[in-house]
Scaffold this active site. Sequence first.
Site, short mmCIF file in Angstrom:
data_model
loop_
_atom_site.label_atom_id
_atom_site.label_comp_id
_atom_site.label_asym_id
_atom_site.label_seq_id
_atom_site.Cartn_x
_atom_site.Cartn_y
_atom_site.Cartn_z
N ASP A 108 47.90 40.44 40.98
CA ASP A 108 46.84 41.40 41.43
C ASP A 108 46.07 41.79 40.22
O ASP A 108 46.41 41.25 39.18
CB ASP A 108 47.47 42.68 42.40
CG ASP A 108 46.45 43.14 43.30
OD1 ASP A 108 45.31 43.05 42.90
OD2 ASP A 108 46.75 44.16 43.96
C1 NOJ Z 1 43.33 45.02 43.84
C2 NOJ Z 1 43.81 44.94 45.27
O1 NOJ Z 1 45.03 45.63 45.39
C3 NOJ Z 1 43.95 43.60 45.89
O2 NOJ Z 1 44.15 43.58 47.16
C4 NOJ Z 1 42.52 42.96 45.55
O3 NOJ Z 1 42.50 41.83 46.45
C5 NOJ Z 1 42.06 42.95 44.27
N1 NOJ Z 1 42.03 44.23 43.66
C6 NOJ Z 1 40.97 42.23 43.91
O4 NOJ Z 1 39.78 42.95 44.42
#
Ligand code: NOJ
Length: 706
Positions: free
Chosen positions: A248
């Site tokens: 993530d």
């Molecule tokens: C953080 C989020 O938890 C995730 O779901 C997302 O895909 C990413 N950022 C990218 O934006």
Amino acid sequence: MTLEEKVGQMHQIAGNDAVTGPHNPNSNDGEDLRKGLVGSMLNVVGADKTYKYQKIAVEESRLRIPLIFGHDVIHGCKTIFPIPLAESCSWDLDIIELSAQIAAIEASAMGLHWTFAPMVDIARDPRWGRIAEGGGEDTYLASKIAEARVKGFQGNDLGSLNTVAACAKHFAAYGASEAGRDYNQVDISENSLRNIYLPPFKSASDAGVTSFMNAFNVLNGIPATINELLVKSILKEEWKFAGIVVSDYNSIGELIQHGVANDKRESAELAANALCDMDMAGYCYRDHLVELVREGKVAESIIDIAVEKILTLKYRLGLFEDPYRYCKPNRENELLLNKGNRDFARDCARKSIVLLKNNGVLPLTKNSGIKKIALIGPLTESKFDMLGSWYCAGDENDVVSFYEGMKNRFGKDFEINYSKGCEIDSLYKEDFSEAINFAEQSEIIFAYVGEAGLMSGEASCRTDISLPGNQLSLLKELKKTGKPLVVVLSNGRPLEINWLAENADAILETWFLGVEAGNALADIISGDFNPSGKLTVTFPRNMGQIPIYYNHLNTGRPLYENPTEHYRSRYLDSSIEPLFPFGFGLSYTKFEYSNFSLSKNKIAIMEKFIATVDVKNLGAIAGEEIVQLYIHDKVATISRPVKELKSFKKIYLASGEMKKVEFNLSAEDFKYYDKNMEWNIEPGKIELFVGPNSEELLMQEIEITN
Ligand code: NOJ
């Protein structure tokens, strides 16, 4: 490829079209692209913009390897559909698959190749803002939705121009964040992990999802990004998942804050060895992985496997054939937000609405004798909020507001007066008087209240899940006018709405419905469309009941056995029952359930049987009903939930029509991870229930023999 170029493929950088994390663009990004040291970008959206970066990668870098563009296409790309929690309330796997498919068509026309969706986290805590992004609290339904979304995004052929790679996230158990606070730790048993939280991920994997995303949270002491049980043992060894694992947003770098790494170098070492293939916006791999391989701290074979997977995905997407195939402005013009997509969004939206209460005031028809309508409330004219969180390339100017939808549908035959009454989240009361005045002059009030679209989603958690600001006070004043009060709710989580449940004449739970919100609401209010949605999350009576969900275990002292005895599982100051249970939702017609029967009352483990129930539409209008089947494994070596959804059917019944609804089942469907973490079903009795929600149920029993 040089080692540097290989590591470059594992490095993902963020563009500026959306900010979805602590954004720290690196001044070397441009140079890195030219040197072939970047494999992927996120948050760059649009045919022109993606073209610009792709051109650098394929025309200036040594190996000319195309970039893969990822983005959060969560509930539509340009045509914004209802938020996923809303869509799950349709229990309609066909529309869920189709909405993902349309999102993929639009995303691919905007230069995107990879969506960070579906989010398949089970969420049982309405304080957690990301409950809005998932399929609710139930494992079975969420697993079906996960499969439908993966199929919708990816289609049968990733090489087709109309599909994008999907990503099952957040692996795993992110939805169990302690106290409903985002990014917080998760401490759950392996039993819960495997039986409650993992099945939707398994379902996505079985459906062929091309990637997984690590979760931000620490799971049982070990951050998910480097959790070997999750990634190595379960995902790779047990499920044989061969696709990409992406971190993530800086979840590798955050290993430092989690206290398992001293610096980014150690973070990179841990994550690479835990088989995380791509570093999202963390710069840990970029800055340290080459060196770590040279020092023997990370085997080069790990890098090779990751790079092979990343290049294979690019190949499957057809990017080596034509790196610009997804960034053609003419496709973008033709496919985005076209009439077909809008019509579909409207259908999706009305199927997502849940009618929670109706004492007969709805639907509002010409024959009702009513002529004057008051539209009150801070969401009435709002367009932006209808988009909810993660609105991708959505634009508020494309949204039909509630006010516009009502004007379009009722403007000819009714006099409509509108007053905002108050803001969503402010204690200012000066505008109450105009609203009350309009209400007094009208014959029915529609009060559109709830949360702002960005009060749920990432990093948007609340400890108080009642109506924000002065909205409840406004409703109380409106009630005093004595006019019928219809409350239309928009929110990204279950709210605490006891007063409404007691005092409103009707309540529509509409979540955030996307670009066609206003038209869909008018379709329901007018009765042009009969409501059919059912809750996929439990509504608590009060915040102290959280977490409250239908598929809990029994206690040793259940209250129902002896409600007057002191030593029972109860609250002194509240009922233990939910306000609205899982699976609940009303229609403008009435359905009757009868003759629930099983084709056998004893089966061997592999044997099949059929459960049948008659469902009749007793009312004067046609409607859709979601027929739900639950089980309870009465005695097993581990305690099993009091009820678990195991199947459902959505049926259409004309007025007066009766259908026999059949469920083909076998003991296989009742398996779970037992005390040895084996997928198993033990001999014994299973209660089966069928009905319109998780509480009003008919029961039968079957015995599983050896
Ligand atoms: C953080 C989020 O938890 C995730 O779901 C997302 O895909 C990413 N950022 C990218 O934006």
